[in-house]
Design a protein around this motif. Structure first.
Motif, PDB file in Angstrom:
ATOM      1  N   GLY A 130      14.629   4.361  16.155  1.00 55.05           N
ATOM      2  CA  GLY A 130      15.263   3.074  15.879  1.00 55.05           C
ATOM      3  C   GLY A 130      14.291   2.022  15.398  1.00 55.05           C
ATOM      4  N   PHE A 131      13.418   2.420  14.469  1.00 60.09           N
ATOM      5  CA  PHE A 131      12.462   1.456  13.918  1.00 60.09           C
ATOM      6  C   PHE A 131      13.192   0.261  13.322  1.00 60.09           C
ATOM      7  CE2 PHE A 131       8.641   4.498  12.953  1.00 60.09           C
ATOM      8  CZ  PHE A 131       8.493   4.712  14.320  1.00 60.09           C
ATOM      9  N   THR A 132      12.709  -0.908  13.631  1.00 60.41           N
ATOM     10  CA  THR A 132      13.309  -2.150  13.137  1.00 60.41           C
ATOM     11  C   THR A 132      12.486  -2.762  12.007  1.00 60.41           C
ATOM     12  OG1 THR A 132      12.121  -3.301  14.911  1.00 60.41           O
ATOM     13  CG2 THR A 132      14.419  -2.700  15.324  1.00 60.41           C
ATOM     14  N   PHE A 133      11.563  -1.981  11.457  1.00 55.37           N
ATOM     15  CA  PHE A 133      10.616  -2.494  10.465  1.00 55.37           C
ATOM     16  C   PHE A 133      10.434  -1.460   9.355  1.00 55.37           C
ATOM     17  CE2 PHE A 133       8.698  -0.793  14.336  1.00 55.37           C
ATOM     18  CZ  PHE A 133       8.065   0.349  13.846  1.00 55.37           C
ATOM     19  N   PRO A 134       9.880  -1.861   8.214  1.00 50.08           N
ATOM     20  CA  PRO A 134       9.604  -0.903   7.142  1.00 50.08           C
ATOM     21  C   PRO A 134       8.577   0.130   7.590  1.00 50.08           C
ATOM     22  CG  PRO A 134       9.489  -3.155   6.328  1.00 50.08           C
ATOM     23  CD  PRO A 134       9.557  -3.237   7.817  1.00 50.08           C
ATOM     24  N   TYR A 135       8.753   1.352   7.131  1.00 51.02           N
ATOM     25  CA  TYR A 135       7.814   2.435   7.421  1.00 51.02           C
ATOM     26  C   TYR A 135       7.418   3.006   6.061  1.00 51.02           C
ATOM     27  CZ  TYR A 135       5.963   6.486  10.106  1.00 51.02           C
ATOM     28  OH  TYR A 135       5.154   7.445  10.675  1.00 51.02           O
ATOM     29  N   LEU A 136       6.270   2.580   5.580  1.00 52.06           N
ATOM     30  CA  LEU A 136       5.840   2.870   4.218  1.00 52.06           C
ATOM     31  C   LEU A 136       4.876   4.043   4.173  1.00 52.06           C
ATOM     32  CD1 LEU A 136       5.000  -0.828   3.203  1.00 52.06           C
ATOM     33  CD2 LEU A 136       7.243   0.279   3.262  1.00 52.06           C
ATOM     34  N   ILE A 137       4.859   4.737   3.048  1.00 50.91           N
ATOM     35  CA  ILE A 137       3.927   5.854   2.887  1.00 50.91           C
ATOM     36  C   ILE A 137       2.856   5.495   1.860  1.00 50.91           C
ATOM     37  CG2 ILE A 137       5.418   6.992   1.162  1.00 50.91           C
ATOM     38  CD1 ILE A 137       4.342   9.700   2.363  1.00 50.91           C
ATOM     39  N   ASP A 138       1.618   5.642   2.271  1.00 45.32           N
ATOM     40  CA  ASP A 138       0.472   5.400   1.384  1.00 45.32           C
ATOM     41  C   ASP A 138       0.181   6.718   0.664  1.00 45.32           C
ATOM     42  OD1 ASP A 138      -1.775   4.451   0.126  1.00 45.32           O
ATOM     43  OD2 ASP A 138      -2.975   4.207   1.940  1.00 45.32           O
ATOM     44  N   ALA A 139       1.088   7.105  -0.236  1.00 40.30           N
ATOM     45  CA  ALA A 139       1.061   8.433  -0.850  1.00 40.30           C
ATOM     46  C   ALA A 139      -0.224   8.716  -1.627  1.00 40.30           C
ATOM     47  CB  ALA A 139       2.279   8.603  -1.761  1.00 40.30           C
ATOM     48  N   LYS A 140      -0.756   7.716  -2.295  1.00 39.34           N
ATOM     49  CA  LYS A 140      -1.985   7.892  -3.073  1.00 39.34           C
ATOM     50  C   LYS A 140      -3.231   7.622  -2.241  1.00 39.34           C
ATOM     51  CE  LYS A 140       0.142   6.702  -7.514  1.00 39.34           C
ATOM     52  NZ  LYS A 140       0.081   5.772  -8.677  1.00 39.34           N
ATOM     53  N   GLN A 141      -3.031   7.215  -1.014  1.00 36.84           N
ATOM     54  CA  GLN A 141      -4.124   6.887  -0.091  1.00 36.84           C
ATOM     55  C   GLN A 141      -5.110   5.887  -0.697  1.00 36.84           C
ATOM     56  OE1 GLN A 141      -5.429  11.007   1.190  1.00 36.84           O
ATOM     57  NE2 GLN A 141      -4.812  10.205   3.185  1.00 36.84           N
ATOM     58  N   ASP A 142      -4.565   4.876  -1.350  1.00 31.40           N
ATOM     59  CA  ASP A 142      -5.431   3.850  -1.933  1.00 31.40           C
ATOM     60  C   ASP A 142      -5.287   2.491  -1.258  1.00 31.40           C
ATOM     61  OD1 ASP A 142      -2.913   3.255  -2.857  1.00 31.40           O
ATOM     62  OD2 ASP A 142      -3.404   3.430  -4.987  1.00 31.40           O
ATOM     63  N   VAL A 143      -4.388   2.402  -0.261  1.00 22.91           N
ATOM     64  CA  VAL A 143      -4.218   1.140   0.461  1.00 22.91           C
ATOM     65  C   VAL A 143      -5.038   1.121   1.745  1.00 22.91           C
ATOM     66  CG1 VAL A 143      -2.568  -0.341   1.683  1.00 22.91           C
ATOM     67  CG2 VAL A 143      -1.959   0.651  -0.534  1.00 22.91           C
ATOM     68  N   TYR A 144      -4.970   2.203   2.523  1.00 19.68           N
ATOM     69  CA  TYR A 144      -5.679   2.177   3.808  1.00 19.68           C
ATOM     70  C   TYR A 144      -7.192   1.991   3.659  1.00 19.68           C
ATOM     71  CZ  TYR A 144      -7.822   6.872   3.979  1.00 19.68           C
ATOM     72  OH  TYR A 144      -8.617   7.964   3.760  1.00 19.68           O
ATOM     73  N   PRO A 145      -7.849   2.559   2.591  1.00 17.47           N
ATOM     74  CA  PRO A 145      -9.295   2.314   2.470  1.00 17.47           C
ATOM     75  C   PRO A 145      -9.625   0.848   2.202  1.00 17.47           C
ATOM     76  CG  PRO A 145      -8.644   4.231   1.178  1.00 17.47           C
ATOM     77  CD  PRO A 145      -7.398   3.511   1.563  1.00 17.47           C
TER      78      PRO A 145
END
Length: 208
Positions: free
Chosen positions: A121-136
């Motif tokens: 029951g997440f009440t927030f966006p759950y995004l995928i960093d598919a290219k792995q260029d955001v987390y770094p």
């Protein structure tokens, strides 16, 4: 002798080139407290794209790097949900980002993320960093790893980095709620006492 010198020079040149061309890892790069965060656009579990700029009407954002498969992340799911319930209406909603490479962790793929979000029951966006260029860019290294952002005239500023609280094993045994303390301070307009703590969790997975 001349050949030896040439060989040494060649090795040095190669080393220098490598040093400047190697991609920085999350262990040694990322935002610091006070840095302005670049806008990003990632796919949500509903198929829509979500950007940080979508939150320009908010006071800030609680960016949480998390996933389906890490035991630490799973242990913190209910607490992440509670953070959103407590602070979304106060102007600091949660935005969750899944940073793992899904070839390494197939159960972290978008369909699995969608199922997990529905189950919990997440009440927030759950995004995928598919290219792995955001987390770094953030410098995230663990799941979970939290970055509390405060919106200013210059943009979203990093105000807290680290763990959610001081007891991942037992929510009832927590004595210090780092994220809550940080957000409460921002809302009150007072200095955050602990702006950085050590994130405890699984390492973010990348393909070899």
């Amino acid at each position: 002798m001349k050949n030896s010198i040439k060989l040494i020079l060649a090795v040095c040149v190669v080393g220098l080139v490598s040093a400047f061309t190697l991609k920085p890892t999350a262990e040694y790069a990322g935002y610091n407290i006070g840095d302005i965060v670049e806008d990003f656009k990632l796919k949500n579990i509903d198929g829509k794209m979500v950007s940080l700029s979508d939150y320009e009407d908010k006071l800030g954002v609680i960016v949480t790097f998390t996933c389906n498969t890490c035991p630490y992340a799973v242990a913190y799911e209910d607490r992440i949900i509670e953070l959103d319930k407590k602070y979304a209406d106060k102007g600091y909603p949660v935005v969750a980002i899944m940073p793992n490479d899904t070839s390494v962790k197939p159960d972290d793929d978008l369909e699995s993320m969608k199922k997990r979000a529905e189950q919990k029951g997440f009440t927030f966006p759950y995004l995928i960093d598919a290219k792995q260029d955001v987390y770094p860019k953030f410098g995230a290294t663990k799941t979970p790893h939290v970055f509390v952002l405060d919106r200013t005239e210059s943009g979203f500023v990093v105000s807290y980095i680290g763990a959610i609280d001081n007891n991942y094993k037992d929510a009832s045994a927590v004595t210090t709620k780092y994220v809550e303390n940080a957000v409460d301070a921002l809302i009150a307009g007072t200095p955050i006492k602990e702006t950085e703590t050590k994130a405890i969790g699984c390492s973010i997975k990348v393909a070899n």
